[in-house]
Motif scaffolding. Sequence first.
Motif, PDB file in Angstrom:
ATOM      1  N   ALA A  17      26.767  72.734  57.808  1.00 10.24           N
ATOM      2  CA  ALA A  17      25.344  72.424  57.629  1.00 10.24           C
ATOM      3  C   ALA A  17      24.701  73.290  56.547  1.00 10.24           C
ATOM      4  O   ALA A  17      23.798  72.850  55.834  1.00 10.24           O
ATOM      5  N   VAL A  18      25.182  74.520  56.386  1.00 11.80           N
ATOM      6  CA  VAL A  18      24.589  75.422  55.405  1.00 11.80           C
ATOM      7  C   VAL A  18      24.823  74.941  53.980  1.00 11.80           C
ATOM      8  O   VAL A  18      24.112  75.350  53.048  1.00 11.80           O
ATOM      9  N   LEU A  19      25.792  74.066  53.783  1.00 18.61           N
ATOM     10  CA  LEU A  19      26.097  73.580  52.439  1.00 18.61           C
ATOM     11  C   LEU A  19      25.207  72.428  52.000  1.00 18.61           C
ATOM     12  O   LEU A  19      25.209  72.059  50.815  1.00 18.61           O
ATOM     13  N   ALA A  20      24.496  71.832  52.947  1.00 21.53           N
ATOM     14  CA  ALA A  20      23.693  70.650  52.636  1.00 21.53           C
ATOM     15  C   ALA A  20      22.615  70.990  51.613  1.00 21.53           C
ATOM     16  O   ALA A  20      21.946  72.025  51.711  1.00 21.53           O
ATOM     17  N   GLN A  21      22.464  70.110  50.624  1.00 23.43           N
ATOM     18  CA  GLN A  21      21.444  70.275  49.590  1.00 23.43           C
ATOM     19  C   GLN A  21      20.715  68.960  49.394  1.00 23.43           C
ATOM     20  O   GLN A  21      21.330  67.888  49.437  1.00 23.43           O
ATOM     21  N   PRO A  22      19.407  69.035  49.180  1.00 21.67           N
ATOM     22  CA  PRO A  22      18.645  67.795  48.978  1.00 21.67           C
ATOM     23  C   PRO A  22      19.136  67.053  47.747  1.00 21.67           C
ATOM     24  O   PRO A  22      19.442  67.656  46.713  1.00 21.67           O
ATOM     25  N   GLY A  23      19.209  65.761  47.882  1.00 23.73           N
ATOM     26  CA  GLY A  23      19.596  64.929  46.750  1.00 23.73           C
ATOM     27  C   GLY A  23      21.083  64.824  46.524  1.00 23.73           C
ATOM     28  O   GLY A  23      21.505  64.179  45.556  1.00 23.73           O
ATOM     29  N   ARG A  24      21.910  65.445  47.370  1.00 26.30           N
ATOM     30  CA  ARG A  24      23.366  65.367  47.216  1.00 26.30           C
ATOM     31  C   ARG A  24      23.961  64.667  48.421  1.00 26.30           C
ATOM     32  O   ARG A  24      23.596  64.943  49.574  1.00 26.30           O
ATOM     33  N   SER A  25      24.883  63.728  48.165  1.00 29.61           N
ATOM     34  CA  SER A  25      25.528  62.994  49.256  1.00 29.61           C
ATOM     35  C   SER A  25      26.555  63.876  49.944  1.00 29.61           C
ATOM     36  O   SER A  25      26.914  64.958  49.457  1.00 29.61           O
ATOM     37  N   LEU A  26      27.021  63.376  51.070  1.00 31.53           N
ATOM     38  CA  LEU A  26      28.033  64.121  51.824  1.00 31.53           C
ATOM     39  C   LEU A  26      29.295  64.308  51.000  1.00 31.53           C
ATOM     40  O   LEU A  26      29.879  65.401  50.972  1.00 31.53           O
ATOM     41  N   GLU A  27      29.698  63.254  50.295  1.00 28.98           N
ATOM     42  CA  GLU A  27      30.907  63.341  49.483  1.00 28.98           C
ATOM     43  C   GLU A  27      30.744  64.319  48.325  1.00 28.98           C
ATOM     44  O   GLU A  27      31.671  65.054  47.977  1.00 28.98           O
ATOM     45  N   GLN A  28      29.542  64.356  47.712  1.00 32.92           N
ATOM     46  CA  GLN A  28      29.310  65.291  46.614  1.00 32.92           C
ATOM     47  C   GLN A  28      29.335  66.734  47.104  1.00 32.92           C
ATOM     48  O   GLN A  28      29.891  67.619  46.442  1.00 32.92           O
ATOM     49  N   THR A  29      28.746  66.947  48.272  1.00 29.41           N
ATOM     50  CA  THR A  29      28.767  68.291  48.851  1.00 29.41           C
ATOM     51  C   THR A  29      30.186  68.729  49.155  1.00 29.41           C
ATOM     52  O   THR A  29      30.590  69.857  48.837  1.00 29.41           O
ATOM     53  N   PHE A  30      30.962  67.830  49.739  1.00 34.16           N
ATOM     54  CA  PHE A  30      32.338  68.180  50.059  1.00 34.16           C
ATOM     55  C   PHE A  30      33.167  68.382  48.797  1.00 34.16           C
ATOM     56  O   PHE A  30      34.007  69.278  48.737  1.00 34.16           O
ATOM     57  N   GLU A  31      32.943  67.557  47.787  1.00 32.78           N
ATOM     58  CA  GLU A  31      33.706  67.664  46.537  1.00 32.78           C
ATOM     59  C   GLU A  31      33.552  69.056  45.944  1.00 32.78           C
ATOM     60  O   GLU A  31      34.534  69.705  45.553  1.00 32.78           O
ATOM     61  N   SER A  32      32.303  69.540  45.882  1.00 30.18           N
ATOM     62  CA  SER A  32      32.056  70.865  45.327  1.00 30.18           C
ATOM     63  C   SER A  32      32.690  71.955  46.184  1.00 30.18           C
ATOM     64  O   SER A  32      33.324  72.887  45.671  1.00 30.18           O
ATOM     65  N   PHE A  33      32.536  71.843  47.491  1.00 32.42           N
ATOM     66  CA  PHE A  33      33.085  72.859  48.392  1.00 32.42           C
ATOM     67  C   PHE A  33      34.608  72.849  48.373  1.00 32.42           C
ATOM     68  O   PHE A  33      35.246  73.907  48.361  1.00 32.42           O
ATOM     69  N   ASN A  34      35.203  71.655  48.343  1.00 30.93           N
ATOM     70  CA  ASN A  34      36.666  71.538  48.385  1.00 30.93           C
ATOM     71  C   ASN A  34      37.315  72.157  47.149  1.00 30.93           C
ATOM     72  O   ASN A  34      38.336  72.836  47.240  1.00 30.93           O
ATOM     73  N   ASP A  35      36.719  71.941  45.984  1.00 32.62           N
ATOM     74  CA  ASP A  35      37.300  72.476  44.753  1.00 32.62           C
ATOM     75  C   ASP A  35      37.315  74.001  44.740  1.00 32.62           C
ATOM     76  O   ASP A  35      38.232  74.620  44.184  1.00 32.62           O
ATOM     77  N   GLU A  36      36.308  74.620  45.325  1.00 37.56           N
ATOM     78  CA  GLU A  36      36.166  76.071  45.238  1.00 37.56           C
ATOM     79  C   GLU A  36      36.707  76.809  46.453  1.00 37.56           C
ATOM     80  O   GLU A  36      37.080  77.976  46.352  1.00 37.56           O
ATOM     81  N   ALA A  37      36.729  76.136  47.607  1.00 37.94           N
ATOM     82  CA  ALA A  37      36.973  76.862  48.854  1.00 37.94           C
ATOM     83  C   ALA A  37      38.432  76.841  49.302  1.00 37.94           C
ATOM     84  O   ALA A  37      38.977  77.867  49.712  1.00 37.94           O
ATOM     85  N   PHE A  38      39.078  75.685  49.271  1.00 46.76           N
ATOM     86  CA  PHE A  38      40.416  75.558  49.848  1.00 46.76           C
ATOM     87  C   PHE A  38      41.495  75.898  48.831  1.00 46.76           C
ATOM     88  O   PHE A  38      41.398  75.556  47.653  1.00 46.76           O
ATOM     89  N   LYS A  39      42.542  76.520  49.326  1.00 43.87           N
ATOM     90  CA  LYS A  39      43.718  76.815  48.506  1.00 43.87           C
ATOM     91  C   LYS A  39      44.956  76.711  49.383  1.00 43.87           C
ATOM     92  O   LYS A  39      45.015  77.324  50.453  1.00 43.87           O
ATOM     93  N   LEU A  40      45.929  75.915  48.946  1.00 43.93           N
ATOM     94  CA  LEU A  40      47.174  75.757  49.697  1.00 43.93           C
ATOM     95  C   LEU A  40      48.109  76.909  49.377  1.00 43.93           C
ATOM     96  O   LEU A  40      48.334  77.236  48.211  1.00 43.93           O
ATOM     97  N   LEU A  41      48.666  77.515  50.417  1.00 45.08           N
ATOM     98  CA  LEU A  41      49.580  78.637  50.253  1.00 45.08           C
ATOM     99  C   LEU A  41      51.011  78.146  50.383  1.00 45.08           C
ATOM    100  O   LEU A  41      51.362  77.494  51.367  1.00 45.08           O
TER     101      LEU A  41
END
Length: 428
Positions: free
Chosen positions: A112-136
Amino acid sequence: MNAVTPPQHLASVVNDEIDLIQLAHALWRQKALIIAIAALVGLIGLAYALLATRYYTVQSVLRPAAIKDLDELNHLGIYKLSPKQAMAQVGAALDSYENRLSFFRKNEPLFAVLAQPGRSLEQTFESFNDEAFKLLQPDAKKGESTTTPFVGIQLTYPDGIDGVKVVNEFVQHSINGVRQQIAADLDILIGNRLNQLDRKIAAARASYEAGKEIKIAKLSEADALKRAQLNDELAALRQQLKTRRNNRINQLNEAIRIANSLGISKPTTPSSLGAAEVATQGSVIRTEVNNQQIPLYFMGTDALEAERKALLARRSDDFTEPRIAQIARELKLLEHNRQIEVLNSRENEDLFLKNLAGWREEAARLRALKFDTASLKLVSIDQQAVEPSAPIKPRKALIVALALVLGGMLGLFVALVRHMAQGHRVTA
């Protein structure tokens, strides 16, 4: 010869040295300003370090499961999965964009803390996924051994997100997804195998029916051919017997005419016929030896006419030929083919299908398979995500140190500018 330094050059060097010493004295006189500016910038850096969003990192590491954990699945005989393959599937699920998005959608409150006005769920996830997850994964370039393989997921997240819960639940979500995929694969494989068995049974039934029809047709054709041959033979025999009877009648007619002309009414022999005119005295016993066939007219007209009458009165010659009785017997047997009757009277023809018992046994075994994939252990969780001890960003000490350095440089610059400005006013 030694070079002699010109007096003008020596004066210039001395003046430069005096200017640098004066500059250092001037900057030293403004040390309070320099320290103040450095302290101010350092305070700004400290404030940024204290107020900036903190970022943390957590990770979970998975290793291959034991062979015994997958033994029951592999014993089904329709699905083979090694521990390394199972771990690879889980790793693919951890790296899958679609799987991550599915987890994100199912657990929106965690993000919920990632939610931003004017951004869809997919856009929010796209930004978070690129920066947050890393496969080991093992990196051979870094000297990591591949003999002890592992796979993991690392999450870098801002303050306000429960990263430990996200990682641990995402790992379970991925494992459950692979389990569901295995369950779906099992259902499909079992269904395909059952369909194959059904097709084999249907093909065997069709083959049996065709074989039975071919066999009945061959038997019927053989009976029809045999019956036609016997009827032809019977007709030929009867025609032969009739011709033989007519020939006999003609022979009798001719013999009767000869016998009448010779006056022979009773059976006689050639010697008796010649001795009838010779007078005999007393009893005479005659013995005739003759190796020639006696002509038919010697039977006499009485016997010949009696035989002719009997032949003319005959309605059938069948009794004179034993083969006709045999043909009649064979024709009677051909009226009913017991083998065809037995084939047509079979009630459960599946009993005569080859391999049917094995196919039915296999189908029953497949339908009875009840494998619970929910309890299937695909990987061993070597390291679960735990609460981090400190954030990885911002690095407070580094930020404050850089701020102090930059503040000192800014203070020196300001002090230098003030000194040059003062010197210019004095000259003016």
